[in-house]
Scaffold this motif. Structure first.
Motif, mmCIF file in Angstrom:
data_model
loop_
_atom_site.group_PDB
_atom_site.id
_atom_site.type_symbol
_atom_site.label_atom_id
_atom_site.label_comp_id
_atom_site.label_asym_id
_atom_site.label_seq_id
_atom_site.Cartn_x
_atom_site.Cartn_y
_atom_site.Cartn_z
ATOM 1 N N ASP A 117 29.864 57.379 94.125
ATOM 2 C CA ASP A 117 29.614 57.966 92.802
ATOM 3 C C ASP A 117 29.881 59.471 92.889
ATOM 4 O O ASP A 117 28.963 60.287 92.952
ATOM 5 N N SER A 123 26.892 55.717 87.912
ATOM 6 C CA SER A 123 27.805 54.570 87.982
ATOM 7 C C SER A 123 29.086 55.055 88.651
ATOM 8 O O SER A 123 29.381 56.251 88.663
ATOM 9 N N ASP A 165 28.327 49.517 87.974
ATOM 10 C CA ASP A 165 26.913 49.904 87.965
ATOM 11 C C ASP A 165 26.264 49.450 89.279
ATOM 12 O O ASP A 165 26.883 48.738 90.076
#
Length: 209
Positions: A117, A123, A165
């Motif tokens: 990330d 996410s 996610d």
């Protein structure tokens, strides 16, 4: 959770401070004390101030303090818990804890998620995953076609919304353990017996990705 003063780690950690780190990580007290010797070796390799700077970290990882590498930069950023541009001993131990063979896989998956990330949005964007895959392939001197890299990204983005996610990442990482191969340093189990080169990166073959 105990708070450990950073200044004392320019000298050997006091027994009670080392004990706190041992209690709150996978390491034993003897291993924490052995890690201090490794920390000293790295932190005095260039600047010699008892703190690990990015150049020293880069040198320890890749034997080259000038080489730019996205993977190394991300690892340094995640080790630098205080975001002050250097790694103190407490940060070093708490972060290395993730790479211990006995650390639960869930913690490794969560750390890898933060690693990928890049922008800290909670996410992983498709482009972020692609950037990291390419950086790791480049470091291991492997080549994959653009199509193969896209396939890796497609597998992670389960609902095809352009981002991954935490739940998608957990499922993807569980099915692709090669992604976590560089999240474990086997020598940390024997850190009191020897002081090997500090190398976090472990190349993966293209058949593993």
């Amino acid at each position: 959770m105990g708070c450990v003063s950073s200044k004392q780690f320019k000298r050997a950690p006091r027994h009670e401070d080392a004990a706190i780190l041992a209690r709150e990580t996978t390491f034993s007290l003897n291993e924490v004390e052995a890690l201090y010797e490794l920390f000293k070796k790295i932190s005095y390799s260039i600047i010699k101030d008892g703190l690990i700077h990015k150049e020293e970290f880069q040198l320890a990882l890749f034997r080259n303090s000038n080489r730019k590498n996205l993977f190394a930069d991300r690892i340094f950023d995640l080790f630098d818990l205080k975001r002050d541009g250097v790694i103190e001993f407490e940060e070093f131990v708490r972060s290395l804890h993730i790479f211990h063979p006995d650390t639960p896989i869930a913690e490794k998956i969560a750390f890898a998620f933060r690693l990928y990330d890049l922008r800290g949005t909670g996410s992983i964007e498709r482009e972020e995953l692609k950037e990291m895959v390419l950086a790791i392939l480049n470091e291991s001197e492997l080549l994959l076609s653009d199509e193969a890299v896209e396939q890796i990204v497609d597998q992670a983005d389960l609902n095809s919304d352009g981002r991954i996610d935490p739940n998608e990442w957990k499922e993807f990482a569980s099915k692709n353990p090669a992604l976590l191969k560089n999240m474990t340093l086997p020598y940390l189990k024997d850190i009191t017996m020897s002081f090997p080169s500090f190398v976090l990166y472990s190349g993966t073959g293209d058949e593993e990705l």
